[in-house]
Design a protein around this motif. Structure first.
Motif, mmCIF file in Angstrom:
data_model
loop_
_atom_site.group_PDB
_atom_site.id
_atom_site.type_symbol
_atom_site.label_atom_id
_atom_site.label_comp_id
_atom_site.label_asym_id
_atom_site.label_seq_id
_atom_site.Cartn_x
_atom_site.Cartn_y
_atom_site.Cartn_z
ATOM 1 N N THR A 73 -21.603 34.291 26.634
ATOM 2 C CA THR A 73 -22.790 33.279 27.860
ATOM 3 C C THR A 73 -22.153 32.247 28.213
ATOM 4 O O THR A 73 -20.870 32.435 28.500
ATOM 5 C CB THR A 73 -23.562 31.951 26.010
ATOM 6 N N GLU A 74 -23.038 31.482 28.975
ATOM 7 C CA GLU A 74 -22.946 30.688 29.872
ATOM 8 C C GLU A 74 -21.232 30.311 29.648
ATOM 9 O O GLU A 74 -20.147 29.748 30.111
ATOM 10 C CB GLU A 74 -23.391 29.936 30.733
ATOM 11 N N ARG A 75 -21.615 29.336 28.184
ATOM 12 C CA ARG A 75 -20.546 29.060 27.593
ATOM 13 C C ARG A 75 -19.483 29.459 27.247
ATOM 14 O O ARG A 75 -18.513 29.166 26.980
ATOM 15 C CB ARG A 75 -21.289 28.102 25.967
ATOM 16 N N ASP A 76 -19.888 30.735 26.949
ATOM 17 C CA ASP A 76 -18.220 31.302 26.497
ATOM 18 C C ASP A 76 -17.421 31.555 28.059
ATOM 19 O O ASP A 76 -16.309 31.780 27.436
ATOM 20 C CB ASP A 76 -18.392 32.813 25.501
ATOM 21 N N LEU A 77 -17.916 32.106 28.693
ATOM 22 C CA LEU A 77 -17.834 32.216 30.225
ATOM 23 C C LEU A 77 -16.728 30.953 30.583
ATOM 24 O O LEU A 77 -15.237 30.948 30.874
ATOM 25 C CB LEU A 77 -18.549 32.953 31.098
ATOM 26 N N LEU A 78 -18.014 30.251 30.531
ATOM 27 C CA LEU A 78 -16.506 28.777 31.068
ATOM 28 C C LEU A 78 -15.292 27.810 30.034
ATOM 29 O O LEU A 78 -14.609 27.608 30.848
ATOM 30 C CB LEU A 78 -17.629 27.304 30.663
ATOM 31 N N SER A 79 -15.224 28.293 28.819
ATOM 32 C CA SER A 79 -14.382 28.418 28.236
ATOM 33 C C SER A 79 -12.965 28.653 27.953
ATOM 34 O O SER A 79 -12.320 28.429 27.988
ATOM 35 C CB SER A 79 -15.172 28.080 26.268
ATOM 36 N N SER A 80 -13.237 30.537 27.888
ATOM 37 C CA SER A 80 -12.288 31.061 28.669
ATOM 38 C C SER A 80 -11.858 30.653 29.955
ATOM 39 O O SER A 80 -10.731 30.879 30.642
ATOM 40 C CB SER A 80 -13.011 32.566 28.918
ATOM 41 N N LEU A 81 -12.352 30.192 31.016
ATOM 42 C CA LEU A 81 -12.126 29.898 32.195
ATOM 43 C C LEU A 81 -11.704 27.919 32.338
ATOM 44 O O LEU A 81 -10.639 28.203 32.624
ATOM 45 C CB LEU A 81 -13.162 29.303 33.690
ATOM 46 N N MET A 82 -11.544 27.149 31.435
ATOM 47 C CA MET A 82 -11.025 26.197 31.516
ATOM 48 C C MET A 82 -9.608 26.386 30.988
ATOM 49 O O MET A 82 -8.926 26.141 30.907
ATOM 50 C CB MET A 82 -12.018 25.302 30.697
ATOM 51 N N HIS A 83 -9.737 28.081 29.471
ATOM 52 C CA HIS A 83 -8.282 27.766 28.794
ATOM 53 C C HIS A 83 -7.377 28.495 29.937
ATOM 54 O O HIS A 83 -6.228 28.692 29.692
ATOM 55 C CB HIS A 83 -8.349 28.459 27.219
ATOM 56 N N PHE A 84 -7.782 29.247 30.532
ATOM 57 C CA PHE A 84 -6.984 30.058 31.846
ATOM 58 C C PHE A 84 -6.910 29.210 32.478
ATOM 59 O O PHE A 84 -5.070 29.472 32.731
ATOM 60 C CB PHE A 84 -8.226 31.381 32.252
ATOM 61 N N ALA A 85 -7.288 28.035 33.225
ATOM 62 C CA ALA A 85 -7.309 27.341 33.954
ATOM 63 C C ALA A 85 -6.106 26.629 34.111
ATOM 64 O O ALA A 85 -4.887 26.210 34.860
ATOM 65 C CB ALA A 85 -8.160 26.635 34.694
ATOM 66 N N SER A 86 -5.850 25.946 32.434
ATOM 67 C CA SER A 86 -4.699 25.234 32.471
ATOM 68 C C SER A 86 -3.269 25.908 31.824
ATOM 69 O O SER A 86 -2.417 24.897 31.017
ATOM 70 C CB SER A 86 -5.761 24.053 30.589
ATOM 71 N N SER A 87 -3.221 27.349 31.986
ATOM 72 C CA SER A 87 -2.244 27.997 31.414
ATOM 73 C C SER A 87 -1.773 28.455 32.296
ATOM 74 O O SER A 87 -0.589 28.979 32.579
ATOM 75 C CB SER A 87 -2.784 29.107 30.318
#
Length: 241
Positions: A73-87
């Motif tokens: 879902t879009e929520r899955d993508l957003l969650s992964s993108l936020m986690h990646f960006a923060s790393s």
């Protein structure tokens, strides 16, 4: 609905404002922007030069437009993108300049930057699981007959030809420019963007762009800050074999 992961400066950044003025559209609000008055260029000529990049908005491609795999879902993508960006850590480009890339013009770094290429590589690998396989129509749009062997391999594996060794960071300013017009267009773009190219550009976010329906203009959905200090940053994902 298609998604893309790009870099674009924040809405209030001077470079964003000048680029929106040039392209005739604000990629954050979607609002049209009054075309610039440029000596020796008619408004219709500027509109034609910017027609293609106007739809995509001012950006640098990190992960090209893709449809979402039905498992996510879009929520899955957003969650992964936020986690990646923060790393991962921000990357600073000392200076951008106007350059011709084949038959179009773009803003590109004056010097190669390994950290920037690595960031682009990492984005492609880390978020590829969200990408639905390309359709034959989408694949044909990339004109595979004109691609190199490595670009064809990239298209098959990653859905986009211009990744890894074939990647070049660029922020597109025009569509195709005839050879006879290139010098004139180059001089005009140099003058137009010169006031905002004297300062470094910090790649400090990943922008999620969305295309609501086929052919619709891309707009910024959300910006996700890169927040790890370059001195203490964690390891990055690696390109798979």
């Amino acid at each position: 609905m298609r998604y893309a992961i790009y870099f674009t400066p924040p809405a209030g950044d001077p470079l964003s404002k000048v680029a929106a003025n040039w392209l005739g559209r604000n990629v954050f609000s979607g609002a049209a922007v009054k075309p610039p008055a440029i000596r020796s260029f008619e408004p219709e000529e500027v509109a034609l030069l910017t027609a293609e990049p106007r739809r995509y908005g001012f950006h640098a491609t990190l992960k090209a437009p893709f449809s979402l795999d039905e498992k996510f879902t879009e929520r899955d993508l957003l969650s992964s993108l936020m986690h990646f960006a923060s790393s991962v850590a921000p990357v600073t480009i000392d200076r951008l300049h106007v350059a011709a890339l084949g038959d179009f013009f773009a803003l590109v770094p004056e010097e190669p930057l390994a950290e920037l290429d690595q960031l682009a590589n990492d984005v492609v690998v880390a978020l590829d699981r969200f990408r639905a396989s390309a359709t034959e129509t989408e694949r044909a749009r990339r004109k595979p007959e004109s691609l190199s062997i490595s670009q064809l391999r990239n298209l098959e594996q990653w859905g986009y030809p211009y990744v890894f060794e074939d990647f070049r960071f660029h922020m597109t300013l025009t569509g195709r420019v005839e050879e006879k017009d290139k010098l004139r267009v180059a001089r005009m773009l140099d003058a137009f963007f010169e006031p905002v190219l004297s300062e470094p550009v910090e790649i400090n976010n990943l922008a999620l762009f969305v295309e609501a329906e086929p052919g619709a203009p891309f707009e910024v959905h959300s910006l996700h800050p890169l927040s790890v200090s370059p001195l203490t940053g964690a390891g990055r994902p690696k390109k798979s074999a």
